[in-house]
Design a protein around this motif. Structure first.
Motif, short mmCIF file in Angstrom:
data_model
loop_
_atom_site.label_atom_id
_atom_site.label_comp_id
_atom_site.label_asym_id
_atom_site.label_seq_id
_atom_site.Cartn_x
_atom_site.Cartn_y
_atom_site.Cartn_z
N THR A 45 -0.89 10.27 -6.59
CA THR A 45 -2.31 10.40 -6.27
C THR A 45 -2.92 11.64 -6.90
N VAL A 72 -6.53 4.68 -9.14
CA VAL A 72 -6.45 6.14 -9.02
C VAL A 72 -7.13 6.79 -10.23
N THR A 98 -0.16 7.97 3.31
CA THR A 98 -1.33 7.16 3.61
C THR A 98 -1.59 7.18 5.11
N SER A 126 -8.59 9.35 -4.46
CA SER A 126 -7.46 8.45 -4.22
C SER A 126 -7.64 7.64 -2.95
N SER A 127 -8.43 8.16 -2.01
CA SER A 127 -8.72 7.38 -0.79
C SER A 127 -9.63 6.20 -1.12
N LEU A 185 -7.34 3.72 -2.68
CA LEU A 185 -6.50 3.05 -1.70
C LEU A 185 -7.27 1.95 -0.98
N SER A 227 0.82 -1.21 0.00
CA SER A 227 0.00 0.00 0.00
C SER A 227 0.85 1.26 0.00
N ALA A 258 -2.67 -0.19 -8.79
CA ALA A 258 -2.98 1.00 -8.00
C ALA A 258 -3.21 2.21 -8.90
N PHE A 291 0.94 4.22 -2.82
CA PHE A 291 0.19 5.47 -2.84
C PHE A 291 0.99 6.64 -2.28
N VAL A 303 -5.66 8.93 1.86
CA VAL A 303 -4.45 9.71 1.60
C VAL A 303 -4.69 11.14 2.08
#
Length: 343
Positions: free
Chosen positions: A116, A337, A242, A122-123, A126, A107, A333, A110, A148
Motif C-alpha cells: 500500500t 493502489v 485492513t 489505498s483505502s 481497497l 481483500s 489491486a 492489501f 487500511v
C-alpha cells in the motif's frame, strides 16, 4: 330517552382515545447497537465512530442513532466481532479481517508487505477492489467503510533492531496471517494476537516486540512497555492491516428508504478515505508522546529496507499461488493502489 344515545357516544370516545394518543406519540428512533474492541479514549472511538454516529443522527433528523459498546462491552472476544455483526448481536461493528483468518482471502491482498501507499489513497483503492472483486466476503453484511491503517511500526521492549540479524530469536506480535508470514521471513518468531492482549504480553515478556501503527500506542500504553521504535523508510508501507466497518444486512434492509439513504450517504469510497484520515493525527500525537518520553525512535535505512523487501517477496509469491486467480487479483489491486496514489 336521551340516555341510550349518550352511552354509545361516551363509549365511542373512550374507544377512540387510545388511537388518538397513539397517533400523537412520535415513533421511537432506530437505535443501532455498535460494538468495537478498543477503549473509549482510543482514536477509533473518538475520531471516527462517535462523529459517524453523530452524523447519521443529524442527517436522519434524530430518527436513527447509535448505542456504542466500546471495549467489547457487548460481550465476546475481539475475534468474534465479525460474527456478531453477521448474527445481529450487534447491528454495526468495527473490526479487523485479520482477526478471522481465511474469511477475507481476496481483500487480504492489501495486507501484503510493501503493497500500500498513503492510507487515504489505498483505502479508496481497497473499497473499489472489494466492490468489484470481493463482495462475496461480506455475505450477510452491508459494508460501510473499508480502509487500511497507517504504516505499522516495530515497538521493542529491550532490543534495538536495525537489520535482519537483530530479529533472530525475537518474538514479535503480528496483526494478521500475512503479518505472521512477513515476520517469519524477516527472521523473527511471529506471535499472532489481537491488540487488547498485547499490553499484558509485553509487560510479562511473553513477546519482545509488537507490530502496530502509532495510533494504537497511547490506549495500550505501548510507549510505557517498550523502549525502541523502528520505522520503515520508503514510499510503500512495510505492512498495513485492513479494517472494516460493517452493518448487519438484515438490519440495513429493515430500515425505511430514507434511513437506508442516510447509511448509504455515509458509506463508500469517500467515507473509507475519511475514516482512514482520522487516524493520522493520532499517529502523529502518539509518536510525539513516545519521543517526549525519551524512547528511541529511529528509521531503518533505505539500504536495509531493500534487504527487507527482498526477504519478504516470498510472502507475495506464496499468496498469488495459494489464492484462486491470485495473480489476477494482485494485479487488479496493485493497479488501483497506483491509480489513487498521491503523486
Amino acid at each position: 330517552m336521551q340516555t341510550p344515545r349518550i352511552l354509545p357516544l361516551t363509549a365511542l370516545i373512550l374507544a377512540c382515545a387510545p388511537l388518538v394518543t397513539q397517533a400523537a406519540t412520535p415513533s421511537e428512533p432506530v437505535v443501532l447497537k455498535l460494538a468495537h474492541s478498543l477503549p473509549p479514549m482510543s482514536a477509533a472511538h473518538t475520531r471516527f465512530i462517535v462523529p459517524w454516529c453523530e452524523r447519521i443522527e443529524v442527517q436522519s433528523g434524530g430518527r436513527m442513532k447509535c448505542q456504542i459498546y466500546p471495549a467489547m462491552s457487548l460481550g465476546g472476544a475481539p475475534a468474534q466481532l465479525l460474527q456478531q455483526a453477521r448474527d445481529g448481536i450487534a447491528d454495526i461493528t468495527w473490526t479487523l479481517p485479520g482477526w478471522t483468518p481465511g474469511r477475507f482471502p481476496l481483500s487480504e491482498v492489501f495486507e501484503l508487505p510493501f503493497f500500500t501507499s498513503d492510507r487515504e489513497s489505498s483505502s479508496r483503492a481497497l473499497w473499489d477492489f472489494v466492490e468489484h472483486n470481493a463482495m462475496s466476503e461480506f455475505a450477510g453484511l452491508k459494508p460501510i467503510g473499508t480502509w487500511v491503517t497507517g504504516p505499522y511500526v516495530f515497538h521493542f521492549r529491550d532490543r534495538e533492531v536495525r537489520n535482519l540479524d537483530d530479529f533472530k530469536g525475537l518474538k514479535v506480535r503480528a496483526p494478521s496471517r500475512l503479518g505472521n508470514k512477513m515476520l517469519a521471513a524477516l527472521g523473527a518468531t511471529p506471535v499472532g494476537m489481537p491488540v487488547p492482549q498485547m499490553p499484558e504480553s509485553l509487560a510479562k515478556g511473553v513477546i519482545g516486540g509488537a507490530l502496530v501503527p502509532w495510533e494504537v500506542v497511547p490506549p495500550t500504553k505501548t510507549h510505557e512497555l517498550t523502549r525502541f521504535h523502528a520505522e520503515a523508510a520508503g514510499d510503500r508501507t512495510m505492512l498495513a492491516a485492513t479494517m472494516i466497518f460493517v452493518m448487519n444486512r438484515k438490519k440495513y434492509d429493515s430500515l425505511p428508504d430514507d434511513l437506508r439513504k442516510v447509511i448509504d450517504d455515509n458509506s463508500g469510497r469517500d467515507t473509507s478515505a475519511w475514516i482512514a484520515a482520522q487516524f493520522e493525527p493520532a499517529d502523529t500525537a502518539a509518536r510525539e508522546m513516545t519521543v517526549a518520553r525519551g524512547n528511541a525512535v529511529y528509521a531503518i535505512t533505505p539500504e536495509e529496507m531493500l534487504k527487507w523487501q527482498a526477504a519478504t517477496r516470498s510472502v507475495t509469491e506464496e499468496w498469488t499461488r495459494e489464492v484462486a486467480n491470485g495473480q489476477q487479483h494482485y494485479d487488479a489491486a496493485a493497479a488501483l493502489v497506483a491509480r489513487y496514489a498521491k503523486p
